[in-house]
Design a protein around this motif. Sequence first.
Motif, PDB file in Angstrom:
ATOM      1  N   TYR A   1      -4.610   6.538  -6.111  1.00 39.96           N
ATOM      2  CA  TYR A   1      -4.305   5.498  -5.125  1.00 39.96           C
ATOM      3  C   TYR A   1      -5.473   4.520  -5.005  1.00 39.96           C
ATOM      4  O   TYR A   1      -5.289   3.304  -5.031  1.00 39.96           O
ATOM      5  N   ARG A   2      -6.677   5.064  -4.896  1.00 42.55           N
ATOM      6  CA  ARG A   2      -7.860   4.203  -4.777  1.00 42.55           C
ATOM      7  C   ARG A   2      -8.054   3.367  -6.042  1.00 42.55           C
ATOM      8  O   ARG A   2      -8.407   2.191  -5.977  1.00 42.55           O
ATOM      9  N   GLN A   3      -7.786   3.975  -7.201  1.00 41.45           N
ATOM     10  CA  GLN A   3      -7.914   3.243  -8.453  1.00 41.45           C
ATOM     11  C   GLN A   3      -6.911   2.092  -8.512  1.00 41.45           C
ATOM     12  O   GLN A   3      -7.256   0.991  -8.949  1.00 41.45           O
TER      13      GLN A   3
ATOM     14  N   SER B   1       1.243   6.743  -6.736  1.00 40.15           N
ATOM     15  CA  SER B   1       0.132   7.666  -6.983  1.00 40.15           C
ATOM     16  C   SER B   1       0.600   9.111  -6.883  1.00 40.15           C
ATOM     17  O   SER B   1       0.165   9.967  -7.652  1.00 40.15           O
TER      18      SER B   1
ATOM     19  N   ILE C   1      -5.708   0.475  -5.947  1.00 40.56           N
ATOM     20  CA  ILE C   1      -6.182  -0.555  -5.013  1.00 40.56           C
ATOM     21  C   ILE C   1      -7.309  -1.351  -5.640  1.00 40.56           C
ATOM     22  O   ILE C   1      -7.335  -2.585  -5.563  1.00 40.56           O
ATOM     23  N   TYR C   2      -8.266  -0.663  -6.277  1.00 39.13           N
ATOM     24  CA  TYR C   2      -9.382  -1.363  -6.915  1.00 39.13           C
ATOM     25  C   TYR C   2      -8.904  -2.233  -8.069  1.00 39.13           C
ATOM     26  O   TYR C   2      -9.417  -3.338  -8.267  1.00 39.13           O
TER      27      TYR C   2
ATOM     28  N   PHE D   1      -5.209  10.756  -4.160  1.00 38.02           N
ATOM     29  CA  PHE D   1      -6.019   9.737  -3.494  1.00 38.02           C
ATOM     30  C   PHE D   1      -6.914   8.998  -4.482  1.00 38.02           C
ATOM     31  O   PHE D   1      -7.169   7.803  -4.323  1.00 38.02           O
ATOM     32  N   ARG D   2      -7.362   9.687  -5.527  1.00 40.09           N
ATOM     33  CA  ARG D   2      -8.161   9.016  -6.554  1.00 40.09           C
ATOM     34  C   ARG D   2      -7.307   7.977  -7.298  1.00 40.09           C
ATOM     35  O   ARG D   2      -7.755   6.856  -7.556  1.00 40.09           O
TER      36      ARG D   2
ATOM     37  N   HIS E   1       0.824  -1.211   0.000  1.00 37.35           N
ATOM     38  CA  HIS E   1       0.000   0.000   0.000  1.00 37.35           C
ATOM     39  C   HIS E   1       0.859   1.264   0.000  1.00 37.35           C
ATOM     40  O   HIS E   1       0.504   2.255  -0.649  1.00 37.35           O
TER      41      HIS E   1
END
Length: 185
Positions: free
Chosen positions: A132-134, A17, A136-137, A129-130, A10
Amino acid sequence: MHFLKFLILHFYRFITSIFSQWFFFLIWGVIFVWNRFILPDKIHVFFGIEALQTKVDLATKATELVKQMAGISNPTAYLNYTNALVNQSILSSRLHLMQTFSNISHFVLTGLINIGLFCLLIYIVIRVFRAYRQKIYQHESVRLITKELLPKLDNLNQEIKTLRTELKALKNDKNGFNDSTVTRG
């Protein structure tokens, strides 16, 4: 050990990111440096503060020179001294007025640019953060798809092995049938 691997993964995704938004960080840095170091000089040049400062210095020297030449026996020298003093005070007041305008302009422009930089920084943080979240998804989707496809691919691989063995057996039977007909004939 699994938790440490999870944290490292992570952290790596978060760092990538951040680096994926390098262009926005570059824009932010250029605007910050320009606002901090170049803008004050541009404002001073625009209002001509350096030129007015040199004129005030020259007028002060001229006033001092005329003051030394003024004497009781020369009444026109007092008139010249008064004119030089008025000229010096006019230039000095113009300098102070331009410095005030310069300070106000610098305050307003710096404030507007700082507000813009703050908004850009918030936008960059949201994009980081967008991203980063992408990531992770994407990783989670790949893991789920792999989890679903792996048993099906194993079954398909077993079927392919079975078909190959059957095909090999059929070839052997066909070759064996052809060999038996050739030896009889």
